[in-house]
Design an enzyme around this catalytic site. Sequence first.
Site, PDB file in Angstrom:
ATOM      1  N   TYR A  54       0.581  -1.086  -0.041  1.00 57.14           N
ATOM      2  CA  TYR A  54      -0.247  -0.066   0.232  1.00 57.14           C
ATOM      3  C   TYR A  54       1.167   1.054   0.191  1.00 57.14           C
ATOM      4  CZ  TYR A  54      -3.872  -3.402   1.072  1.00 57.14           C
ATOM      5  OH  TYR A  54      -4.493  -4.169   1.203  1.00 57.14           O
ATOM      6  N   SER A 200     -13.331  -4.809   1.487  1.00 57.89           N
ATOM      7  CA  SER A 200     -13.917  -4.513   1.081  1.00 57.89           C
ATOM      8  C   SER A 200     -15.586  -4.708   0.835  1.00 57.89           C
ATOM      9  CB  SER A 200     -13.930  -4.339  -0.778  1.00 57.89           C
ATOM     10  OG  SER A 200     -12.420  -3.779  -1.691  1.00 57.89           O
ATOM     11  N   LEU A 202     -18.027  -3.131   1.784  1.00 58.75           N
ATOM     12  CA  LEU A 202     -18.837  -2.144   1.001  1.00 58.75           C
ATOM     13  C   LEU A 202     -18.596  -1.253  -0.247  1.00 58.75           C
ATOM     14  CD1 LEU A 202     -18.267   1.376   4.024  1.00 58.75           C
ATOM     15  CD2 LEU A 202     -20.436  -1.296   4.303  1.00 58.75           C
ATOM     16  N   GLY A 203     -17.931  -2.671  -0.692  1.00 61.93           N
ATOM     17  CA  GLY A 203     -18.000  -2.805  -2.423  1.00 61.93           C
ATOM     18  C   GLY A 203     -17.516  -1.548  -2.599  1.00 61.93           C
ATOM     19  N   PHE A 206     -19.439   1.601  -3.148  1.00 59.44           N
ATOM     20  CA  PHE A 206     -20.226   1.573  -3.859  1.00 59.44           C
ATOM     21  C   PHE A 206     -22.045   1.453  -3.359  1.00 59.44           C
ATOM     22  CE2 PHE A 206     -23.612  -0.024  -7.094  1.00 59.44           C
ATOM     23  CZ  PHE A 206     -23.050   1.016  -8.233  1.00 59.44           C
ATOM     24  N   GLY A 209     -23.857   4.086  -1.211  1.00 63.75           N
ATOM     25  CA  GLY A 209     -24.856   5.071  -2.535  1.00 63.75           C
ATOM     26  C   GLY A 209     -24.106   6.540  -2.054  1.00 63.75           C
TER      27      GLY A 209
END
Length: 313
Positions: A54, A200, A202-203, A206, A209
């Site tokens: 990272y 991830s 929370l996508g 995405f 929202g």
Amino acid sequence: MSKTSLGGLTTSSQGLGCMGMSEGYGPTSWDDAIDTIRRALDLGVTLIDTADAYAFGHNEVLVGRAIAGRRDEAQLATKTGIDRMGSDTWVLRGEANYIKRACDASLMRLSVDHIDLYYLHRPPQTAEIEESVGAMAELVKAGKIRHIGLSEVDAALLRRAHAVHPIAAVQSEYSIWSRDPETAVADCLRELGVALVAYSPLGRGFLTGTVDVTSLAPGDARNRLPRFRTTANQVIADAVRALAEEKGVAPAQLALAWVHARSEHLGIPVVPIPGTKRVKWLEQNVAAADIELTADEIATLDGLAAQAVGGRY
């Protein structure tokens, strides 16, 4: 924050992913990141996740500074195996000597004497998995790491690795719209007593929202991902938001509550590690651990993955 076990490592049932504090998702702030990590510890979020890849080690330095003086409150997870070669060219490495050198470098950047959970970041291209895990087993014997993890492996690779040394956790992308681990590795995880750490959840933002795929900044890493190069997936974010509004919670909280509920469904510990750069969103995410979903709500969310358009990478 409740606790769970990752192959014998007792940690919080929700962790904190730190990659975005250094790169990937727009502007970063060292001070905000430090505040967020320390607030996470205050709230009982003890699984702090980073990697040597990272921002070419920057993230490990940041995490090390944040937990300075509070090392005993954190279960520190980092990874090795992605050699970025100082450019956009990535090599997935797993040679024993490379892993041992990388571990020493991570310990130095983190300013700690041991790593609680050390992952092989991806299946290696330059060595067999047995060599890689064998080197990590030697690091366990040396006291430099406490537990071994793998990332994005299937059942066959997990079995081969586990035969060399017990694996505590497999980290894979897992969320309402990314369900691959359920078919690729979940049965093996349950059989071997290995936990799933969901990155991830929370996508990549995405499912909150708040992401407009048509206006991502030029340097945003999501521009390279097929799912973010189409507006077809907006129907998924809209469905999450509608159900969240009906329940009186934030979309991010609903998405995390779904991941938490998968522990019972899959019969294994499932620990999400949502990433955030700000205390405000950290506190919102932590509150999701107390949200319970009904069977009907889970069924609604379960059906959304089939609508996803585009691959993860």
